[in-house]
Write a protein that holds these residues in place. Structure first.
Motif, short mmCIF file in Angstrom:
data_model
loop_
_atom_site.label_atom_id
_atom_site.label_comp_id
_atom_site.label_asym_id
_atom_site.label_seq_id
_atom_site.Cartn_x
_atom_site.Cartn_y
_atom_site.Cartn_z
N THR A 167 -29.57 21.32 3.85
CA THR A 167 -30.58 20.12 3.25
C THR A 167 -31.26 20.45 1.79
O THR A 167 -32.08 18.87 2.09
N THR A 195 -30.19 20.63 9.97
CA THR A 195 -30.25 19.49 9.44
C THR A 195 -28.57 18.61 9.96
O THR A 195 -28.43 17.73 10.40
N LYS A 218 -35.37 18.35 13.36
CA LYS A 218 -34.79 16.64 12.34
C LYS A 218 -34.20 16.18 13.39
O LYS A 218 -35.01 15.70 13.52
#
Ligand code: PLP
Length: 395
Positions: A167, A195, A218
């Motif tokens: 990320t 992510t 996310k």
């Protein structure tokens, strides 16, 4: 009935001795559009789920909801792993659970460091073993299988940590061949999928990932608070061979198993901690939304929106930091053009558009912005809004 004299005396408190409470206004957060690296805005249905009245954490109804959440999570990760649970805590809690349970002091852990979270992996695993090795790559790049092979030959690890999605850089790590390499060295493969889960093709079983963790905040569109964790057979086997108890009471999965995972005997679950009930509602609802959309549709949506954003960036003269082949559709790092104050642009988006984006971390601080279109937020209209905000910020 009046209090007894003794009780009345207890409450005979001179006013001046009680400190005054702070006088705050009612909860009224601004309506932010969170297009940074997470959290992203939750699905509206998820907020509704969180406001649903609680049942107890040992209530049969709650245990049933937990089972449903686990099954939805297996679908989301494409795994049949029995040990697939929502850990009470954020992604880092599930992450630490993996190190705490799958490492014994003295084991060699190898961490693939190509970003901020790789550094955290080194730090975290060093709390559980004195033998942490690392392999490094510039931030924004990915590892080749040959580089990993070299590192395995040198360090012969028992646990290998790698981020499927970094990320801090927006890089997506290909995992082809990594599981085979791990097996060759009798090493567990631990993947950070915070992510990537729900937003990028990911197959825990087919890819031979032994353990993985993620976050809800996310691409799953769930507020932070419960974090996915899965252990496959090889990971469970390692746990069962431990000589020492897990050095973390709260995250000891041998104990949590008795609460969250049925042993098939029909024996009642035993209390370990009070699960965050409203968060479990949210977690189950977010995964349910995803299952209704269909995993492959969600992956495709994130990719389409990512490509749309990258095209839009090119039109206004901005460039992503990561090469197209390894770029995450969920999170893009965008190069800050020379002469532009990155922080000012972040502030401009927030002050004028209520849009939250973030700057870079570590070696990418001041070099990139981090922009995410994840979960509920992954839609073209949000890309247009952000590009409009950027145009006014950069003119
Ligand atoms: N790993 C990665 C790749 C992340 O992006 C994050 C959070 O952004 C974490 C781990 C830690 O998760 P959390 O902040 O939910 O504890």
């Amino acid at each position: 009935a009046p209090f007894s004299t003794a009780v009345a005396k207890e409450f005979d408190i001179p006013k001046a001795t009680i400190a005054k409470p702070p006088d705050y206004g009612q909860l009224n957060p601004p309506p932010r559009l969170m297009l940074g690296p997470g959290p992203s805005n939750a699905w509206p249905r998820v907020y509704t789920a969180m406001a649903t009245p609680m049942v107890g954490h040992m209530d049969a109804h709650f245990i049933q909801l937990m089972e449903e959440a686990k099954e939805l999570l297996r679908y989301t990760w494409q795994t049949k792993n029995m040990f697939t649970v929502p850990v009470s805590g954020t992604g880092s809690a599930a992450w630490e659970a993996a190190h705490a349970n799958l490492t014994e002091y003295g084991d060699v852990t190898l961490c693939a460091v190509n970003g901020y979270f790789g550094e955290r992996a080194v730090d975290m695993s060093s709390r559980y073993t004195n033998n942490v090795a690392r392999i490094d790559r510039p931030w924004g790049e990915v590892f080749t299988l040959d580089e990993l092979k070299e590192a395995f030959a040198k360090y012969k690890p028992q646990l290998f940590w790698i981020a499927h999605a970094e990320t801090s850089t927006g890089a997506r790590q290909p995992l082809e061949g990594v599981a085979e390499l791990c097996r060759q060295y009798d090493c567990l493969l631990l993947a950070d999928t915070v992510t990537s889960i729900g937003g990028v093709p990911l197959f825990i079983d087919d890819w031979g990932i032994d353990a993985a963790y993620a976050g809800g905040q996310k691409a799953l569109g769930i507020p932070p608070g419960m974090a996915p964790l899965t252990f496959g057979e090889r990971a469970l086997d390692k746990m069962s061979r431990r000589k020492e108890p897990v050095k973390n009471w709260y995250l000891d999965m041998n104990m949590i198993r008795k609460y969250m995972v049925s042993d098939g005997s029909g024996a009642p679950r035993s209390y370990h901690h009070t699960a965050p009930i409203s968060m479990l509602y949210a977690f189950r609802e977010g995964l349910k939304v995803l299952s209704e959309e269909g995993l492959e549709n969600s992956w495709r949506r994130h990719r389409t929106v990512g490509e749309y954003f990258w095209e839009g960036l090119a039109e206004i003269g901005l460039k992503p930091h990561v090469a197209h082949a390894h770029r995450l559709p969920t999170l893009t790092t965008v190069k800050i053009p020379e002469g532009v104050d990155g922080k000012k642009v972040v502030k401009h988006c927030l002050d004028n558009y209520n849009i939250e984006i973030a700057g870079g971390l570590g070696s990418l601080a001041g070099v990139v912005w981090r922009i995410g279109f994840m979960g509920y937020n992954s839609k073209k209209e949000n890309v247009q809004l952000l590009l409009a905000a950027f145009k006014t910020a950069l003119k």
